[in-house]
Design a protein around this motif. Structure first.
Motif, PDB file in Angstrom:
ATOM      1  N   ILE A 159     -26.756   6.462  51.857  1.00  0.00           N
ATOM      2  CA  ILE A 159     -27.019   5.211  51.863  1.00  0.00           C
ATOM      3  C   ILE A 159     -27.932   4.810  50.598  1.00  0.00           C
ATOM      4  CG2 ILE A 159     -28.976   3.747  52.890  1.00  0.00           C
ATOM      5  CD1 ILE A 159     -26.369   4.009  54.505  1.00  0.00           C
ATOM      6  N   GLN A 160     -28.739   5.845  50.154  1.00  0.00           N
ATOM      7  CA  GLN A 160     -29.613   5.458  48.821  1.00  0.00           C
ATOM      8  C   GLN A 160     -28.469   5.217  47.662  1.00  0.00           C
ATOM      9  OE1 GLN A 160     -32.450   5.193  48.487  1.00  0.00           O
ATOM     10  NE2 GLN A 160     -32.369   4.771  46.404  1.00  0.00           N
ATOM     11  N   ASP A 161     -27.365   6.201  47.725  1.00  0.00           N
ATOM     12  CA  ASP A 161     -26.436   6.033  46.344  1.00  0.00           C
ATOM     13  C   ASP A 161     -25.856   4.333  46.558  1.00  0.00           C
ATOM     14  OD1 ASP A 161     -24.893   6.585  44.345  1.00  0.00           O
ATOM     15  OD2 ASP A 161     -23.178   7.131  45.782  1.00  0.00           O
ATOM     16  N   ALA A 162     -25.518   3.993  47.844  1.00  0.00           N
ATOM     17  CA  ALA A 162     -24.760   2.782  48.100  1.00  0.00           C
ATOM     18  C   ALA A 162     -25.756   1.440  47.584  1.00  0.00           C
ATOM     19  CB  ALA A 162     -24.540   2.676  49.736  1.00  0.00           C
ATOM     20  N   LEU A 163     -27.099   1.853  47.947  1.00  0.00           N
ATOM     21  CA  LEU A 163     -28.032   0.776  47.512  1.00  0.00           C
ATOM     22  C   LEU A 163     -28.296   0.786  46.056  1.00  0.00           C
ATOM     23  CD1 LEU A 163     -30.869   1.328  50.253  1.00  0.00           C
ATOM     24  CD2 LEU A 163     -29.178  -0.463  50.043  1.00  0.00           C
ATOM     25  N   GLU A 164     -28.422   1.875  45.291  1.00  0.00           N
ATOM     26  CA  GLU A 164     -28.326   2.062  43.882  1.00  0.00           C
ATOM     27  C   GLU A 164     -27.190   1.317  43.189  1.00  0.00           C
ATOM     28  OE1 GLU A 164     -29.218   6.039  42.921  1.00  0.00           O
ATOM     29  OE2 GLU A 164     -31.182   5.873  43.685  1.00  0.00           O
ATOM     30  N   GLN A 165     -26.047   1.658  44.076  1.00  0.00           N
ATOM     31  CA  GLN A 165     -24.782   1.078  43.145  1.00  0.00           C
ATOM     32  C   GLN A 165     -24.720  -0.405  43.605  1.00  0.00           C
ATOM     33  OE1 GLN A 165     -20.706   2.357  43.667  1.00  0.00           O
ATOM     34  NE2 GLN A 165     -21.650   4.611  44.168  1.00  0.00           N
ATOM     35  N   GLU A 166     -25.261  -0.890  44.606  1.00  0.00           N
ATOM     36  CA  GLU A 166     -25.279  -2.388  44.815  1.00  0.00           C
ATOM     37  C   GLU A 166     -26.096  -2.914  43.774  1.00  0.00           C
ATOM     38  OE1 GLU A 166     -24.812  -5.898  47.220  1.00  0.00           O
ATOM     39  OE2 GLU A 166     -23.673  -3.996  47.188  1.00  0.00           O
ATOM     40  N   GLU A 167     -27.353  -2.407  43.561  1.00  0.00           N
ATOM     41  CA  GLU A 167     -28.183  -2.986  42.716  1.00  0.00           C
ATOM     42  C   GLU A 167     -27.704  -3.126  41.141  1.00  0.00           C
ATOM     43  OE1 GLU A 167     -31.093  -5.266  41.394  1.00  0.00           O
ATOM     44  OE2 GLU A 167     -30.890  -4.990  43.439  1.00  0.00           O
ATOM     45  N   ARG A 168     -27.039  -1.936  41.021  1.00  0.00           N
ATOM     46  CA  ARG A 168     -26.536  -1.907  39.497  1.00  0.00           C
ATOM     47  C   ARG A 168     -25.446  -2.977  39.258  1.00  0.00           C
ATOM     48  NH1 ARG A 168     -26.662   3.615  40.041  1.00  0.00           N
ATOM     49  NH2 ARG A 168     -24.468   3.903  40.679  1.00  0.00           N
ATOM     50  N   ASN A 169     -24.438  -2.997  40.446  1.00  0.00           N
ATOM     51  CA  ASN A 169     -23.501  -4.117  40.484  1.00  0.00           C
ATOM     52  C   ASN A 169     -23.950  -5.488  40.371  1.00  0.00           C
ATOM     53  OD1 ASN A 169     -21.645  -2.089  40.529  1.00  0.00           O
ATOM     54  ND2 ASN A 169     -21.353  -2.345  42.944  1.00  0.00           N
ATOM     55  N   ARG A 170     -25.004  -5.701  41.104  1.00  0.00           N
ATOM     56  CA  ARG A 170     -25.751  -7.071  40.821  1.00  0.00           C
ATOM     57  C   ARG A 170     -26.105  -7.329  39.569  1.00  0.00           C
ATOM     58  NH1 ARG A 170     -27.110  -9.876  45.801  1.00  0.00           N
ATOM     59  NH2 ARG A 170     -26.360  -8.834  47.549  1.00  0.00           N
ATOM     60  N   ALA A 171     -26.947  -6.467  38.951  1.00  0.00           N
ATOM     61  CA  ALA A 171     -27.573  -6.527  37.573  1.00  0.00           C
ATOM     62  C   ALA A 171     -26.165  -6.793  36.450  1.00  0.00           C
ATOM     63  CB  ALA A 171     -27.937  -5.369  37.047  1.00  0.00           C
ATOM     64  N   GLU A 172     -25.137  -6.215  36.837  1.00  0.00           N
ATOM     65  CA  GLU A 172     -24.098  -6.540  36.021  1.00  0.00           C
ATOM     66  C   GLU A 172     -23.412  -7.929  36.233  1.00  0.00           C
ATOM     67  OE1 GLU A 172     -21.275  -3.388  36.641  1.00  0.00           O
ATOM     68  OE2 GLU A 172     -22.466  -1.711  35.786  1.00  0.00           O
ATOM     69  N   VAL A 173     -23.144  -8.278  37.280  1.00  0.00           N
ATOM     70  CA  VAL A 173     -22.860  -9.672  37.712  1.00  0.00           C
ATOM     71  C   VAL A 173     -23.864 -10.712  37.042  1.00  0.00           C
ATOM     72  CG1 VAL A 173     -22.331 -11.387  39.602  1.00  0.00           C
ATOM     73  CG2 VAL A 173     -21.553  -8.995  39.637  1.00  0.00           C
ATOM     74  N   ARG A 174     -25.211 -10.380  37.528  1.00  0.00           N
ATOM     75  CA  ARG A 174     -26.047 -11.628  36.789  1.00  0.00           C
ATOM     76  C   ARG A 174     -25.964 -11.384  35.117  1.00  0.00           C
ATOM     77  NH1 ARG A 174     -29.579  -8.976  40.643  1.00  0.00           N
ATOM     78  NH2 ARG A 174     -29.865 -10.049  42.324  1.00  0.00           N
ATOM     79  N   GLU A 175     -25.772 -10.428  34.416  1.00  0.00           N
ATOM     80  CA  GLU A 175     -25.516 -10.349  33.082  1.00  0.00           C
ATOM     81  C   GLU A 175     -24.446 -11.291  32.498  1.00  0.00           C
ATOM     82  OE1 GLU A 175     -24.220  -9.558  29.216  1.00  0.00           O
ATOM     83  OE2 GLU A 175     -23.438  -8.730  31.026  1.00  0.00           O
ATOM     84  N   ILE A 176     -23.314 -11.269  33.342  1.00  0.00           N
ATOM     85  CA  ILE A 176     -22.031 -11.729  33.055  1.00  0.00           C
ATOM     86  C   ILE A 176     -22.349 -13.473  33.258  1.00  0.00           C
ATOM     87  CG2 ILE A 176     -19.903 -12.364  33.802  1.00  0.00           C
ATOM     88  CD1 ILE A 176     -19.424  -9.450  34.593  1.00  0.00           C
ATOM     89  N   LEU A 177     -23.166 -13.879  34.411  1.00  0.00           N
ATOM     90  CA  LEU A 177     -23.145 -15.278  34.656  1.00  0.00           C
ATOM     91  C   LEU A 177     -24.287 -15.801  33.633  1.00  0.00           C
ATOM     92  CD1 LEU A 177     -23.638 -15.111  38.460  1.00  0.00           C
ATOM     93  CD2 LEU A 177     -21.880 -15.882  37.158  1.00  0.00           C
ATOM     94  N   ALA A 178     -25.468 -14.873  33.032  1.00  0.00           N
ATOM     95  CA  ALA A 178     -26.253 -15.237  32.192  1.00  0.00           C
ATOM     96  C   ALA A 178     -25.412 -15.525  30.869  1.00  0.00           C
ATOM     97  CB  ALA A 178     -27.294 -14.039  32.011  1.00  0.00           C
ATOM     98  N   ARG A 179     -24.554 -15.066  30.637  1.00  0.00           N
ATOM     99  CA  ARG A 179     -23.534 -15.169  29.348  1.00  0.00           C
ATOM    100  C   ARG A 179     -23.053 -16.514  29.356  1.00  0.00           C
ATOM    101  NH1 ARG A 179     -19.778 -10.040  29.157  1.00  0.00           N
ATOM    102  NH2 ARG A 179     -18.723 -11.171  27.939  1.00  0.00           N
ATOM    103  N   VAL A 180     -22.656 -17.064  30.461  1.00  0.00           N
ATOM    104  CA  VAL A 180     -22.047 -18.438  30.594  1.00  0.00           C
ATOM    105  C   VAL A 180     -23.070 -19.717  30.330  1.00  0.00           C
ATOM    106  CG1 VAL A 180     -20.364 -19.487  31.999  1.00  0.00           C
ATOM    107  CG2 VAL A 180     -20.544 -17.250  32.270  1.00  0.00           C
ATOM    108  N   ARG A 181     -24.305 -19.318  30.777  1.00  0.00           N
ATOM    109  CA  ARG A 181     -24.917 -20.741  30.748  1.00  0.00           C
ATOM    110  C   ARG A 181     -25.308 -20.890  29.232  1.00  0.00           C
ATOM    111  NH1 ARG A 181     -30.702 -21.481  33.816  1.00  0.00           N
ATOM    112  NH2 ARG A 181     -31.167 -23.652  33.141  1.00  0.00           N
TER     113      ARG A 181
END
Length: 270
Positions: A51-73
């Protein structure tokens, strides 16, 4: 009808800056707000140990997506320019799902053409066909490398049916301001489609309008584009998927042809 909110799909593809500038020009022309939307779903964690690994992956994935979206603004803000109000709507959701959701508060949705030869817009891109089917709003399909829309000469590709009637109503802001509106029906039954009635209706709305009946052996989509180019028009108004969408994608049709290869802006409604 007036346009108070123009919604544009934003992504990192090479065609996006011109599309945003064109949408901004439309918003500026009609005194509308320009809303930019970009969505990217968060990838599901893979090969998790616990579960811990899943949560950490989820947070990393969210951070990567936010960074992509930030580049579009900044691309959206640069394309929008000055003189209009803007709103920026990013989301951790699929780009099509997010754009359709945002369309609930839009009068016009602006998307890019997605033909077989067009550049891949990347993970933030949306295909225009599903947007037409699902948004419940008129959709302006913009070809690549087109950054402005004058709309001084407009072709209404008329084939009587609910989709075409909705498209004409949705395009009234353009049609009232155009120097010349050309209502054209194509095919052996063109005289039965009621193009003259539509022209009269548009004239009552203040449009400068003429009617054209074309009988040809060419495909309807070819005839419409060829006619529009000969008339030096830069906007085509038409109903989308007058037949079922499945039938169009299996056997071909005007909507499918134009979504793939139009060189002019097309304002469509389903």
């Amino acid at each position: 009808m007036d346009y108070a909110n123009v919604l544009v799909s934003a992504d990192l593809g090479e065609a996006a800056p011109d599309r945003i500038r064109l949408a901004a020009g439309v918003a500026r022309r009609f005194g509308a707000i320009l809303t930019g939307a970009a969505g990217h779903a968060v990838p599901t964690p893979l090969l998790v140990r616990d579960i811990q690994d899943a949560l950490e992956q989820e947070e990393r994935n969210r951070a990567e997506v936010r960074e992509i979206l930030a580049r579009v603004r900044p691309l959206f803000e640069s394309g929008a320019g000055d003189g209009i109000r803007t709103e920026w709507r990013p989301a951790l959701a699929g780009p099509l799902t997010h754009l359709v959701e945002q369309a609930r508060a839009a009068d016009l949705v602006v998307v890019g053409r997605r033909g077989a030869e067009d550049a891949d817009p990347g993970p933030l891109g949306v295909p225009p066909g599903p947007v037409l089917m699902e948004a419940g709003r008129p959709v302006l399909v913009v070809p690549p490398r087109l950054a402005g829309l004058k709309g001084t000469r407009v072709v209404v590709a008329w084939k009587d049916g609910p989709a075409a009637r909705r498209a004409v109503s949705a395009a009234l802001p353009f049609l009232r301001e155009a120097d010349h509106v050309l209502v054209v029906s194509v095919g052996p039954d063109a005289h039965r489609e009621g193009a003259e009635d539509v022209a009269g209706h548009l004239a009552r709305h203040g449009a400068q309008v003429t009617t054209h009946l074309l009988r040809t052996a060419m495909r309807e989509s070819d005839e419409i584009l060829d006619f529009a180019l000969r008339q030096e028009a830069d906007l085509v108004v038409m109903g989308a998927y007058g037949r079922s969408r499945l039938r169009e994608w299996i056997f071909g049709g005007v909507t499918r042809d134009l979504l793939d290869r139009t060189t002019l802006c097309c304002l469509m409604s389903h």
